[in-house]
Design an enzyme around this catalytic site. Structure first.
Site, mmCIF file in Angstrom:
data_model
loop_
_atom_site.group_PDB
_atom_site.id
_atom_site.type_symbol
_atom_site.label_atom_id
_atom_site.label_comp_id
_atom_site.label_asym_id
_atom_site.label_seq_id
_atom_site.Cartn_x
_atom_site.Cartn_y
_atom_site.Cartn_z
ATOM 1 N N ARG A 1 82.631 28.408 18.566
ATOM 2 C CA ARG A 1 83.690 29.397 18.727
ATOM 3 C C ARG A 1 84.561 29.154 19.946
ATOM 4 O O ARG A 1 85.776 29.334 19.905
ATOM 5 C CB ARG A 1 83.069 30.795 18.791
ATOM 6 C CG ARG A 1 82.467 31.224 17.485
ATOM 7 C CD ARG A 1 81.746 32.536 17.588
ATOM 8 N NE ARG A 1 81.293 32.969 16.269
ATOM 9 C CZ ARG A 1 80.611 34.080 16.056
ATOM 10 N NH1 ARG A 1 80.285 34.872 17.068
ATOM 11 N NH2 ARG A 1 80.236 34.412 14.837
ATOM 12 N N GLU B 1 72.037 42.181 22.653
ATOM 13 C CA GLU B 1 73.217 41.767 23.419
ATOM 14 C C GLU B 1 73.237 42.358 24.822
ATOM 15 O O GLU B 1 73.954 41.854 25.693
ATOM 16 C CB GLU B 1 74.485 42.168 22.659
ATOM 17 C CG GLU B 1 75.761 41.575 23.228
ATOM 18 C CD GLU B 1 77.012 41.978 22.470
ATOM 19 O OE1 GLU B 1 78.112 41.561 22.878
ATOM 20 O OE2 GLU B 1 76.895 42.721 21.469
#
Length: 648
Positions: free
Chosen positions: A341, A436
């Protein structure tokens, strides 16, 4: 300690929980060495879990199933509305159903390399090992993964790999996985093992005798502030991407829980590692409040291109094949459109900066499915991506079966978070951080489809035995809400709310959030410079002071007051933004999602400085406006040798 720009350097940090020996036996040995809590004794322990996404939902359901008393919180009206439900593309697992060369070892290697050699080897290998268990768990829960004609679960590719290891449920993988965890959670709520508090937000962490023993939380409907005590606290509150204002996160996603824990002593690690997702619908106007992500899975069959000539404004169907630049396929022939990414995002920025971008303002590139439709047929493409195509058409008014999608990079995931050891415990004993919200597994860049993998691995498989080890190894004195530390945390939380309500300024919370986001995106976004970061730090200090004198929060605290909710979170975002920029300034190298323009190869790729920066940066809070303390956890690479990343 030594003094340097804006911070002091403290003692090095060592993960004392990390096992040694052969890497493929470390996790099994750590589990065996962990102390156990007798099933009958688990009922005596209360555990607070904040968050109900994949990590929090899996953790709450599993701990309650094991017999612990769980008190769980989410700010949504239902646990099933956690932001994990928005994840689209898939979940990685080293099952090797395709027999295409995949293995636990290869998933481990791809993840370390994809993170640009800034993750712990032990944690990443454990993640790869546990990945194979996750799929079995989810299938048993009824998650409707896509299947091949033979009946085997289907897989597809994601960025940064050359195998097909991503399991998926069309473009709704996060939704289906979360509903699986939610079913397990609901079963335990119905059984009376989980006390669920929806529409309730954590305001502070209670630390007694150096250990996490509870939280302060506010009922978002009534405004009531309450104290909750426990034997351990688990934070599963997601990332901090909304500090940028425009991101792919849900609008209410925030960093308050981890920031309040940080202010109570928990180290915050690597905040500058923020991920820019390359496949987002471009911004449409100045008053847009969030961005919409298109799944990275689309890069399996969609081809990314821009016109070869600058300023070419013709419609895509009028641009001949030989006048198109399929730039990812040209620059990275081995991986093509499936580069990681961070690399795909920077490449899109470069071609747009050259004046070859498409759409309004030239801030977009094409994601074209014409070849896939010709090769597979529209029905097959719709079978794989139909709901994503429908979503794109609803938002843009353009039919991606007929014209290429337009995409541009946007803030998506955050690899930084609270520092945790191998057991997922922060430096504050009794405070565990999963998903996360912690920093542990992805290094400087997360591979696509690994967020769901980490969240479920932490919640279902890693946290439960390690939390049990803590409880079995620790003698905890009884505490209640009358403890001085609990009273202090309660008073500080209510005083802050009162201060926000008393400020009769001339600016809305959103106006501050928008300015904050633009400031950080411009100076600490896809490309960062020494000059820009110092400029941002200077303005952030001013913005922090200005916020408390000019913000206006209407209404009262004893009611549903979304302006108060926003203001409370934005105050944290501004403080957090200073640490984010300071971390980016101190790390004078480029790695993964952290790109310093001063540190790049002649080809414009990220140039790491392994000699000086091969460490996790764990920051200690010393007070608002005071220089934080940097603790370095030096990273060791024995299994994957440090090398310049190459996807050519």
């Amino acid at each position: 300690m030594s003094e340097t720009y804006g911070y002091t350097v403290g003692t090095d940090l060592v993960d004392k929980a990390a096992p040694d020996g052969p890497i493929d036996t470390r996790w099994s040995r750590r589990k065996f060495e962990a102390k156990l809590v007798n099933p009958a004794n688990r009922r005596k322990h209360t555990v607070i879990v904040v968050g109900t996404g994949l990590a929090g939902g899996a953790a709450g359901a599993t701990l309650a199933e094991q017999g612990y008393r769980v008190v769980q919180f989410c700010y949504q009206d239902s646990p099933r509305r956690a932001h994990s439900i928005a994840a689209q593309g898939g979940i990685n697992a080293a099952k090797n159903y395709r027999n295409d060369g995949d293995s636990v070892r290869r998933l481990f290697y791809d993840t370390v390399k994809g993170g640009d050699f800034r993750a712990r080897e032990s944690n990443v290998h454990r993640l790869a090992e546990v990945s194979v268990q996750i799929i079995d768990q989810c299938v048993a829960q009824g998650v409707p993964f896509a299947r091949e004609y033979s009946g085997l679960l289907d897989t597809r590719s994601f960025g940064g790999v050359q195998v097909q290891r991503t399991f998926y449920a069309r473009g709704q993988t996060g939704q289906q996985l979360l509903l699986g965890a939610y079913q397990a959670l609901s079963r335990q709520i119905d059984a009376g093992n989980i006390e669920m508090h929806a529409r309730t937000e954590m305001l502070d962490l209670i630390v007694i005798d150096g250990r996490a023993r509870g939280i302060i939380a506010r009922d978002l409907v009534t405004g009531e502030v309450s104290t909750y005590m426990a034997d351990a606290v688990v934070l599963a509150t997601g990332g901090y991407g909304n500090v940028f204002y425009l991101s792919t996160n849900a609008k209410n996603s925030n960093a308050s829980a981890i920031w309040r824990a940080h202010k109570r002593g928990a180290y915050l690690a690597n905040p500058c590692y923020t991920q820019i997702h390359p496949t987002c619908i471009p911004r449409s106007g100045d008053y847009q409040s969030k961005l919409t992500l298109m799944s990275e899975s689309l890069r399996n069959d969609g081809r990314i291109w821009v016109p070869k000539q600058t300023g070419d404004t013709r419609s895509p169907d009028q641009i001949p094949e030989d006048e198109r630049d399929y730039y990812l396929e040209r620059i990275y022939p081995s991986f093509g459109n499936l580069v990681p990414r961070d690399i795909a995002s920077r490449a899109a920025k470069y071609v747009c900066d050259e004046g070859r971008g498409v759409g309004p303002g030239g801030l977009g590139v094409y994601l074209d499915f014409a070849d896939a439709i010709k090769r597979l047929g529209e029905d097959k493409v719709a079978e794989k991506y139909g709901n994503l195509f429908e979503m794109y058409e609803r938002i843009t008014g353009e039919n991606p079966y007929k014209v290429p999608m337009r995409i541009y990079p946007a803030i998506h995931y955050t690899m930084g978070g609270l520092w945790v050891d191998y057991d997922l415990q922060s430096n504050v004993p009794g405070l565990f951080v999963i998903g996360e919200a912690n920093f542990s597994d992805h290094g400087a860049n997360r591979l696509g489809a690994s967020a769901l993998m980490q969240g479920l691995a932490d919640g279902y498989f890693v946290l439960p035995p390690m939390l049990g080890n803590y409880l079995a190894s620790t003698k905890l004195a009884p505490v209640d809400s009358s403890a001085p530390e609990a009273t202090e945390a309660y008073e500080q939380s209510t005083e802050k709310l009162a201060k926000l309500l008393a400020s009769n300024g001339d600016r809305t919370p959103d106006s501050f959030h928008r300015e904050l986001g633009e400031l950080i995106w411009d100076n600490c976004g896809m490309a960062r410079t020494d000059e820009g970061l110092k400029k941002a730090l200077s303005r952030l200090a001013e913005l922090r002071e200005e916020f408390w004198t000019r913000v206006k929060v209407p209404g009262t605290g004893a009611e549903l007051n979304q302006s108060l909710e926003k203001a409370n979170r934005i105050a944290d975002f501004i403080e957090f933004g200073e640490l984010l920029c300071l971390d980016a300034l101190h790390r004078a190298e480029s790695c993964g999602g952290h790109f310093r323009e001063e540190s790049q190869t002649p080809d414009g790729e990220a140039l790491r400085d392994d000699e000086n920066f091969a460490y996790a940066a764990a920051w200690e809070f010393t007070g608002i406006g005071s220089p934080p303390v940097l603790h370095k956890e030096h990273l060791q690479f024995d299994e994957v040798h440090l090398a310049q990343r190459s996807y050519a």
